[in-house]
Design a protein around this motif. Structure first.
Motif, PDB file in Angstrom:
ATOM      1  N   LEU A 282      34.373  46.799  40.193  1.00 51.03           N
ATOM      2  CA  LEU A 282      34.432  46.107  41.479  1.00 51.03           C
ATOM      3  C   LEU A 282      33.232  45.201  41.734  1.00 51.03           C
ATOM      4  O   LEU A 282      33.378  44.132  42.316  1.00 51.03           O
ATOM      5  N   ASP A 283      32.049  45.623  41.312  1.00 46.58           N
ATOM      6  CA  ASP A 283      30.841  44.835  41.600  1.00 46.58           C
ATOM      7  C   ASP A 283      30.932  43.390  41.094  1.00 46.58           C
ATOM      8  O   ASP A 283      30.541  42.458  41.816  1.00 46.58           O
TER       9      ASP A 283
ATOM     10  N   TYR B  87      40.834  38.763  47.780  1.00 45.35           N
ATOM     11  CA  TYR B  87      40.228  39.886  47.048  1.00 45.35           C
ATOM     12  C   TYR B  87      41.120  41.112  47.212  1.00 45.35           C
ATOM     13  O   TYR B  87      41.614  41.387  48.307  1.00 45.35           O
TER      14      TYR B  87
ATOM     15  N   ASP C 238      41.447  45.306  45.921  1.00 41.04           N
ATOM     16  CA  ASP C 238      41.118  46.506  45.156  1.00 41.04           C
ATOM     17  C   ASP C 238      41.882  47.692  45.745  1.00 41.04           C
ATOM     18  O   ASP C 238      42.694  47.528  46.661  1.00 41.04           O
TER      19      ASP C 238
ATOM     20  N   SER D  32      41.172  44.055  41.051  1.00 45.61           N
ATOM     21  CA  SER D  32      40.875  45.209  40.211  1.00 45.61           C
ATOM     22  C   SER D  32      42.073  45.497  39.316  1.00 45.61           C
ATOM     23  O   SER D  32      43.207  45.543  39.779  1.00 45.61           O
TER      24      SER D  32
END
Length: 310
Positions: free
Chosen positions: A124-125, A148, A150, A178
């Motif tokens: 994720l970073d 985005y 995730d 992700s």
């Protein structure tokens, strides 16, 4: 063909049905798969050398992925404290990380042609970091130009992002996602370009990620970029993945062909955006090796499969 392989094929044939997916070849414009080996910067090389001495292999793999994208992603790790001041100096520039440099330039050029980019990572970073860089460098906004996704997103947010990304009238330009959260069952045909920031051990994980864009309803050729940092464990990971694919081909397919969608995609020979990237004098030095539409035979020549120790 080896007699033992023929025997195995005969044994499993009554029980295993292999879906060729030819409907994709008949219905979609095509797929171009590019394996891109990138040279790390001098700072990245120094950090990668330290990462290779990690106590656990899992930790090494994680650090290599982060460093390869941008050095600042390991700024708070005690292991790299000797380079902390140098790392901090790079935080405001995308050029310090070869993968960040590649991705931001690709997104910029793709947008100029009215194409959208889907960027996948196992971590994720890096996705959050690239999101922030796109916002600051291009003055884009999250939820509008930059999307985005995730595993923490609730269902309403997820559906909004999917609809916005696939809506041709929206202002969306890139979706950062992700792999674990978005690798199955999601339609992301708004993307005509897919970037795999890091390499998975399991080839099916990457297939599922690519298939978010390369699926029925896609109107454009899908260009896939698998980014690998030269001289790192990422090369070993992709070699292992290739070996698994090769074994699968030997058992289920009699021909040597592309490692992905060998019988389900039309071969595409042109990629003007990628050609522009390679011709860019500021980017050209980062490319070490490029393999378009890789065949198993090409990869056997590229990787030493006798050295897969882990």
């Amino acid at each position: 063909m080896d007699d033992r392989l023929m025997k195995l094929r005969t044994m499993i044939d009554p029980f295993v049905h292999v879906h060729k997916g030819t409907i994709l070849q008949e219905s979609l414009p095509g797929l171009r798969d590019s394996l891109v080996f990138l040279r790390p910067t001098e700072l990245q090389k120094a950090l990668l050398e330290i990462a290779s001495k990690a106590k656990s292999f899992f930790q090494e793999v994680c650090w290599v992925s982060l460093i390869s994208i941008h050095p600042s992603l390991v700024a708070e790790e005690e292991m790299f404290s000797a380079y902390k001041s140098e790392i901090q100096k790079t935080e405001s520039t995308t050029d310090a990380g070869v993968k960040t440099k590649f991705v931001t330039k690709l997104i910029w050029l793709a947008d100029a042609l009215g194409e959208r980019v889907l960027v996948f990572s196992e971590f994720l970073d890096p996705l959050v970091f690239i999101k922030q860089k796109l916002q600051s460098q291009f003055s884009w906004n999250e939820g509008r130009e930059v999307l985005y996704m995730d595993g923490k997103l609730d269902e309403n947010q997820r559906q909004y992002s999917i609809r916005s990304f696939n809506d041709e009238s929206s202002e969306a330009k890139v979706l950062l996602a992700s792999q674990k959260a978005c690798s199955e069952g999601i339609n992301l045909i708004g993307a005509s370009r897919v970037v795999l920031l890091d390499t998975a051990w399991n080839p099916s994980v990457e297939r599922q990620a690519i298939s978010r864009a390369y699926r029925l309803g896609q109107k454009k050729v899908v260009h896939v970029y698998r980014l690998i940092t030269s001289g790192t464990v990422e090369v070993q990971k992709y070699a292992s993945q290739t070996q698994k694919d090769r074994i699968s081909q030997l058992i289920f397919s009699p021909t040597d062909g592309p490692t992905y969608h060998s019988e389900t995609s039309k071969i595409v020979s042109e990629d003007k955006v990628f050609e522009a990237l390679v011709d860019d004098k500021s980017l050209n030095p980062i490319f070490e090796k490029i393999i378009h539409q890789p065949k198993a035979s090409d990869l056997i020549d590229t990787f030493d499969f006798t050295d897969l120790k882990r």
